[in-house]
Structure formats: C-alpha cells, structure tokens
Write a protein that holds these residues in place. Structure first.
Motif, PDB file in Angstrom:
ATOM      1  N   MET A   1       0.929  -1.218   0.070  1.00  0.00           N
ATOM      2  CA  MET A   1       0.130   0.105  -0.117  1.00  0.00           C
ATOM      3  C   MET A   1       0.924   1.347  -0.107  1.00  0.00           C
ATOM      4  N   HIS A   2       0.504   2.181  -0.643  1.00  0.00           N
ATOM      5  CA  HIS A   2       1.313   3.872  -0.616  1.00  0.00           C
ATOM      6  C   HIS A   2       0.468   4.507   1.186  1.00  0.00           C
ATOM      7  N   VAL A   3       1.238   5.022   1.201  1.00  0.00           N
ATOM      8  CA  VAL A   3       0.606   5.630   2.366  1.00  0.00           C
ATOM      9  C   VAL A   3       1.143   7.070   2.585  1.00  0.00           C
ATOM     10  N   MET A   4       0.523   8.052   3.025  1.00  0.00           N
ATOM     11  CA  MET A   4       0.878   9.636   2.738  1.00  0.00           C
ATOM     12  C   MET A   4       0.755  10.128   4.305  1.00  0.00           C
ATOM     13  N   ILE A   5       1.762  10.944   4.264  1.00  0.00           N
ATOM     14  CA  ILE A   5       2.411  11.118   6.040  1.00  0.00           C
ATOM     15  C   ILE A   5       1.846  12.670   6.217  1.00  0.00           C
ATOM     16  N   ILE A   6       1.087  13.097   6.291  1.00  0.00           N
ATOM     17  CA  ILE A   6       0.963  15.080   6.234  1.00  0.00           C
ATOM     18  C   ILE A   6       1.680  15.814   7.706  1.00  0.00           C
ATOM     19  N   GLY A   7       2.424  16.796   7.363  1.00  0.00           N
ATOM     20  CA  GLY A   7       3.386  17.095   8.347  1.00  0.00           C
ATOM     21  C   GLY A   7       5.143  16.663   8.383  1.00  0.00           C
ATOM     22  N   SER A   8       5.345  17.501   9.189  1.00  0.00           N
ATOM     23  CA  SER A   8       7.118  17.739   8.485  1.00  0.00           C
ATOM     24  C   SER A   8       8.082  17.840  10.650  1.00  0.00           C
ATOM     25  N   GLY A   9       7.077  17.720  11.373  1.00  0.00           N
ATOM     26  CA  GLY A   9       7.853  17.585  12.767  1.00  0.00           C
ATOM     27  C   GLY A   9       8.402  16.099  13.075  1.00  0.00           C
ATOM     28  N   GLY A  10       8.741  16.022  14.077  1.00  0.00           N
ATOM     29  CA  GLY A  10       9.083  14.340  14.488  1.00  0.00           C
ATOM     30  C   GLY A  10       8.334  13.433  14.656  1.00  0.00           C
ATOM     31  N   ARG A  11       7.131  14.046  15.135  1.00  0.00           N
ATOM     32  CA  ARG A  11       5.996  12.989  15.004  1.00  0.00           C
ATOM     33  C   ARG A  11       5.917  12.096  13.769  1.00  0.00           C
ATOM     34  N   GLU A  12       5.800  12.805  13.245  1.00  0.00           N
ATOM     35  CA  GLU A  12       5.927  12.951  11.458  1.00  0.00           C
ATOM     36  C   GLU A  12       6.898  11.721  11.454  1.00  0.00           C
ATOM     37  N   HIS A  13       7.772  12.046  11.894  1.00  0.00           N
ATOM     38  CA  HIS A  13       9.391  11.607  11.509  1.00  0.00           C
ATOM     39  C   HIS A  13       9.161   9.858  12.363  1.00  0.00           C
ATOM     40  N   ALA A  14       8.599   9.600  12.915  1.00  0.00           N
ATOM     41  CA  ALA A  14       8.301   8.864  14.106  1.00  0.00           C
ATOM     42  C   ALA A  14       7.172   7.873  13.488  1.00  0.00           C
ATOM     43  N   LEU A  15       6.282   8.553  12.961  1.00  0.00           N
ATOM     44  CA  LEU A  15       5.500   7.685  12.282  1.00  0.00           C
ATOM     45  C   LEU A  15       5.634   6.721  10.867  1.00  0.00           C
ATOM     46  N   ALA A  16       6.387   7.780   9.942  1.00  0.00           N
ATOM     47  CA  ALA A  16       7.024   7.404   9.029  1.00  0.00           C
ATOM     48  C   ALA A  16       7.697   5.849   9.489  1.00  0.00           C
ATOM     49  N   TRP A  17       8.883   5.954  10.061  1.00  0.00           N
ATOM     50  CA  TRP A  17       9.599   5.017  10.604  1.00  0.00           C
ATOM     51  C   TRP A  17       8.987   3.816  11.268  1.00  0.00           C
ATOM     52  N   LYS A  18       8.049   4.107  11.528  1.00  0.00           N
ATOM     53  CA  LYS A  18       7.036   3.160  12.397  1.00  0.00           C
ATOM     54  C   LYS A  18       5.863   2.705  10.610  1.00  0.00           C
ATOM     55  N   ILE A  19       5.596   3.099  10.412  1.00  0.00           N
ATOM     56  CA  ILE A  19       4.758   2.477   9.736  1.00  0.00           C
ATOM     57  C   ILE A  19       5.465   2.224   8.165  1.00  0.00           C
ATOM     58  N   SER A  20       6.812   2.816   8.029  1.00  0.00           N
ATOM     59  CA  SER A  20       7.893   2.083   7.278  1.00  0.00           C
ATOM     60  C   SER A  20       8.370   0.368   7.587  1.00  0.00           C
ATOM     61  N   GLN A  21       7.917  -0.047   8.683  1.00  0.00           N
ATOM     62  CA  GLN A  21       9.107  -1.569   9.382  1.00  0.00           C
ATOM     63  C   GLN A  21       7.315  -2.225   8.977  1.00  0.00           C
ATOM     64  N   SER A  22       5.833  -1.967   8.491  1.00  0.00           N
ATOM     65  CA  SER A  22       4.985  -2.832   7.865  1.00  0.00           C
ATOM     66  C   SER A  22       5.083  -3.827   6.746  1.00  0.00           C
ATOM     67  N   PRO A  23       4.649  -4.666   6.732  1.00  0.00           N
ATOM     68  CA  PRO A  23       5.600  -5.720   5.871  1.00  0.00           C
ATOM     69  C   PRO A  23       3.851  -5.436   4.579  1.00  0.00           C
ATOM     70  N   ARG A  24       2.974  -4.372   5.043  1.00  0.00           N
ATOM     71  CA  ARG A  24       2.026  -4.264   4.432  1.00  0.00           C
ATOM     72  C   ARG A  24       2.360  -2.772   3.210  1.00  0.00           C
ATOM     73  N   ALA A  25       3.293  -2.258   3.409  1.00  0.00           N
ATOM     74  CA  ALA A  25       3.758  -0.403   3.397  1.00  0.00           C
ATOM     75  C   ALA A  25       5.290  -0.619   2.418  1.00  0.00           C
ATOM     76  N   GLU A  26       4.317   0.252   0.935  1.00  0.00           N
ATOM     77  CA  GLU A  26       5.547   0.032  -0.446  1.00  0.00           C
ATOM     78  C   GLU A  26       5.768   0.977  -0.787  1.00  0.00           C
ATOM     79  N   ARG A  27       5.716   2.369  -0.782  1.00  0.00           N
ATOM     80  CA  ARG A  27       5.715   3.784  -0.719  1.00  0.00           C
ATOM     81  C   ARG A  27       5.471   4.292   0.790  1.00  0.00           C
ATOM     82  N   ILE A  28       6.000   5.454   1.116  1.00  0.00           N
ATOM     83  CA  ILE A  28       5.791   6.174   2.094  1.00  0.00           C
ATOM     84  C   ILE A  28       6.278   8.107   1.201  1.00  0.00           C
ATOM     85  N   PHE A  29       5.198   8.255   1.296  1.00  0.00           N
ATOM     86  CA  PHE A  29       5.092  10.006   0.684  1.00  0.00           C
ATOM     87  C   PHE A  29       5.008  10.434   2.463  1.00  0.00           C
ATOM     88  N   VAL A  30       5.545  11.935   2.250  1.00  0.00           N
ATOM     89  CA  VAL A  30       5.811  12.792   3.677  1.00  0.00           C
ATOM     90  C   VAL A  30       5.862  13.766   3.178  1.00  0.00           C
TER      91      VAL A  30
END
Ligand code: AMP
Ligand code: GLY
Length: 425
Positions: A1-30
C-alpha cells in the motif's frame, strides 16, 4: 500500500519510521517532511494547506491511506475534503477536530459529558470578561484564547492583574487574531500533568500507555513554554488503576457525547490531564498524536501501526483486540536551536548523527531539519528528538543522553532532566 503522511516534525518522522516497518507499506510519502522522513520514505514538496493538490497527488500515486499529523489541517477540514473525494484518511473530520480548535466547544462538551475539568466561564465580550474578573475574589485563574494559537494562547495567572492583562491582549488587542474572538476563563488546577492518548474509530477505544511531556524550556519546569522539550512513556504517575478510571470517566463519555452530537470521532484522542488531589481532570483535548509524546510511544509499540490505523478508517477497531507493547520504557530528549522558543538561526550543519546509529535501542527522530548541499542542517526550533529504550526508565534516560552527546551544532541545547519527574515519584 502507498501511504501519505502530512506534516514535517518529529511526530511525522516517528510515524514514517513505524509505518515503514509494516510489511504492507510499499511507498511512504511525507508532505512536506524533513531530512529524517526522506530516509524512511519520500518527501513531497507540496503545501499542507492546498487540499486540491494533496488530493490530486493522492489520486495520482494511488495512496491507500493518508495520516494527518498536525492540528491545523485537521481543523481546516483536510479529512472532510479527502473523504469527500473518496480517499481513505486517518484523523477526525473538522466538526470533531473542534475539540482542539475551540476551547469553548471543548469545555462545553466536557460539561455536557460530565467529564471532570476545571470550572470555567466562556466569554465573547471582552468587557464582560474583565467585569467577571473584577467582581470576584482574586484567585488564580487561567485565561485561554478560544482558537488555535500554536500552543501560546493559554495564560496561567496567579493574580487578577495578570488575568486582566491577558484578557486585554487576547480579546482586545487580538495578539492571536481571531483565536481571541472568544475566551475561556477557568479555575487554576494544581498537580502534575500527564498525557493519555487513545486510538478510536468512534466505537472502540484503544488507550495507549500514559506519557508525560515537558513543556517549559528549562530544567525543573522553569522558563518560557515550548512545543515540548521531551517526553517519556510509561508515566508511573498514572497507575493502571487510574488509567482505567480515565478510560471510563474521561475517554468513553467524550467519544459517546461526540457521537450523540453527530460529530463521530475517528483518530487519536489526546487528553491533557492534571492529576489533582481530587483525581484526574481534563486540561485540554488534542485531536492527534502529541509531539513529542508520539516518539517514545511509537518506539515502544510492537503492533503493526498501519493495520491499526486502517482498522480505524474501516470502523473495525474492535477486531484488532489490543496493542502489543515493548515492556521497556522510552525517553525522548528534544535538542533545540539556540534562542528557541524565541528567535533562532537556521542552517547550521548537524554533526555526529552517524555516531548515534551504532548505539543500541536509540533512534534519532528529526524535527526541524533539512538537507542542504548533501548535508543535514538545522531548519527549526526543535531540531532533533533523541529517543531511547532501556530496561528501566533510568537506563532509557542514560541511553538517550548518551546519544545526545554524539550530536552537535553551534548553540545546540536540551533539557537535562527529562523523565526525572517519574524517578522522583
Ligand atoms: P492547554 O493548551 O489548555 O493544555 O494549556 C497549556 C498548558 O497550560 C497546560 O499544559 C497546563 O500546563 C496549563 N494549564 C491549562 N489549563 C490549566 C488549568 N486550568 N490549571 C492549571 N494549568 C493549566
Ligand atoms: N506535546 C503537546 C502537544 O503535542 O500539543
């Protein structure tokens, strides 16, 4: 799945890091992201407030789930716009996000849901607010601008004179603009603060372990207020018995009352609580993950976050059962620019980040960073969120500060006492 995260802070980095560990995440846009999110995923240079462009991008890139980090786009109705365009998005719609974007709405809802909170009065006429203050005993109060004011619209007052000045500035001089069109004046509460966050689809509530933020700039909770200089999780101040009480008397009635008011809440419900002698009372609600609380929380989360957030969007959170947590505590220390929360200079190259990579149980989340000439540079007031796990809270603190020592740029500073409040209890 392609995931889009809106934002630019530490919270969004943590979200991107955690989502990237999901086997279902293919591309992550921030969108727009920072130097750290570009490593976990791909930064996209689009403005957060141009809903048309965000929707067009999500359609073009076949984004299966959008996660909205900060409050401003939630309050402005990004979730409504994306859902109405047939897209799947995690976060509350505008009418439920009012819980954060209007303190008057929040207080009235708390009152109607019978949730413990400070006694208050709401005003739209500054003269009435001034008369109210003059006509009563000179007791400590808190004056709050109704609308969003980047965390600055709250003035905690010991004396009447301060409160009168706060009303003058917020409601007459409009130093926070239309956020000051209405005011809340409330009783000042005493105690320690805690953050209790829950993920909900409007039916089922999954309460996360309690956390504690550190809002004042300097050690011992002194100095001006900031966006948060550090956090840790779990916070022993909130016992498991108290957490159940908070679920039953705070979170559940809030979610039900919103539903009854036809403002169903889906997303993260964040209760900012004062633990008073009479028990926990709600200071405020946020409608998103807290920053920096999100960083230690996600560092401890073992469950697949993408699965959980999808279940919320599909209204089937009940079937997730519960969340799995690393039993070890986590501590997050914010490293800031010289001058923050006042004016500061950007563009200092950050050195030593690579030295933190070999440290066990440490993750450096980026907040205000950017890449310039292939180098990571400072680009905000809160720059890095150095987060670590440890067998005990003291060990987690030690691990976090050991990593802090590896990183440097001119003027970098941090609080030295993150999590000490827990160790004193
Ligand atoms: P809020 O944005 O409402 O959370 O307020 C920001 C901060 O102001 C809180 O984290 C508290 O430290 C303080 N605060 C807000 N309301 C009260 C209150 N009724 N009594 C004491 N402190 C408060
Ligand atoms: N940590 C406080 C906030 O996110 O508003």
């Amino acid at each position: 799945m392609h995931v889009m995260i809106i934002g630019s802070g530490g919270r969004e980095h943590a979200l991107a890091w955690k989502i990237s560990q999901s086997p279902r995440a293919e591309r992550i846009f921030v969108v727009p992201g920072n130097a750290g999110t570009d490593i976990e995923g791909e930064n996209v240079a689009l403005p957060m407030d141009d809903f048309g462009k965000l929707i067009a991008f999500a359609r073009d890139q076949q984004v299966g789930l959008t996660i909205v980090g900060p409050e401003a786009p939630l309050a402005a109705g990004l979730v409504d716009a994306m859902e109405d365009a047939g897209l799947r998005v995690f976060g509350p719609r505008k009418n439920a996000a009012e819980l954060e974007s209007s303190k008057v709405f929040c207080k009235n809802l708390l009152r109607s849901a019978d949730v413990p909170t400070a006694e208050y009065q709401a005003f739209s006429d500054p003269e009435e607010a001034l008369n109210f203050l003059r006509s009563r005993e000179d007791v400590p109060v808190v004056v709050k601008a109704d609308g969003l004011a980047a965390g600055k619209g709250v003035v905690v007052c010991s004396r009447r004179q301060q409160a009168l000045e706060a009303v003058e500035q917020i409601a007459r001089q409009k130093i926070f603009g239309v956020a000051g069109d209405r005011l809340v004046i409330e009783e000042r509460l005493d105690g320690q603060e805690a953050s209790v966050l829950a993920i909900t689809d409007g039916q089922t509530i999954l309460t996360l372990p309690p956390a504690q933020d550190h809002k004042p700039a300097h050690d011992g909770d002194t100095g001006p207020n900031t966006g948060g200089m550090g956090a840790y999780c779990p916070a022993p101040l909130v016992t498991s018995e108290m957490l159940h009480w908070i679920e039953e008397h705070v979170l559940v009635p809030t979610v039900h009352t919103l539903k009854r008011s036809r403002r169903p809440f889906r997303g993260v419900l964040y209760a900012g609580l004062m633990i008073t002698k009479q028990g926990p009372k709600v200071l405020e609600y946020n409608v998103r993950f807290g920053d920096p609380e999100c960083q230690p929380l996600l560092m401890r989360l073992k469950s697949d976050l993408l699965e959980v957030l999808e279940a919320v969007v599909e209204g089937r959170l009940e079937r997730i059962g519960g969340l799995e947590w690393d039993p070890r505590p986590a501590v997050c220390v914010v490293m800031a620019s010289e001058g923050y929360p006042g004016d500061y200079v950007k563009g200092h190259p950050i050195r030593g980040l690579e030295d933190t990579e070999s440290l066990p149980d440490v993750k450096v989340f980026h907040a205000g960073t950017a890449v310039r000439d292939d180098r990571v540079v400072t680009a905000g007031g809160r720059v890095l969120d150095v987060t670590a796990l440890g067998e005990t809270l003291a060990q987690a603190k030690f691990n976090a500060y050991r990593a802090v020592k590896c990183v440097r740029w001119p003027g970098a500073w941090c609080r030295k006492d993150i999590s000490d409040k827990a160790l004193q209890n």
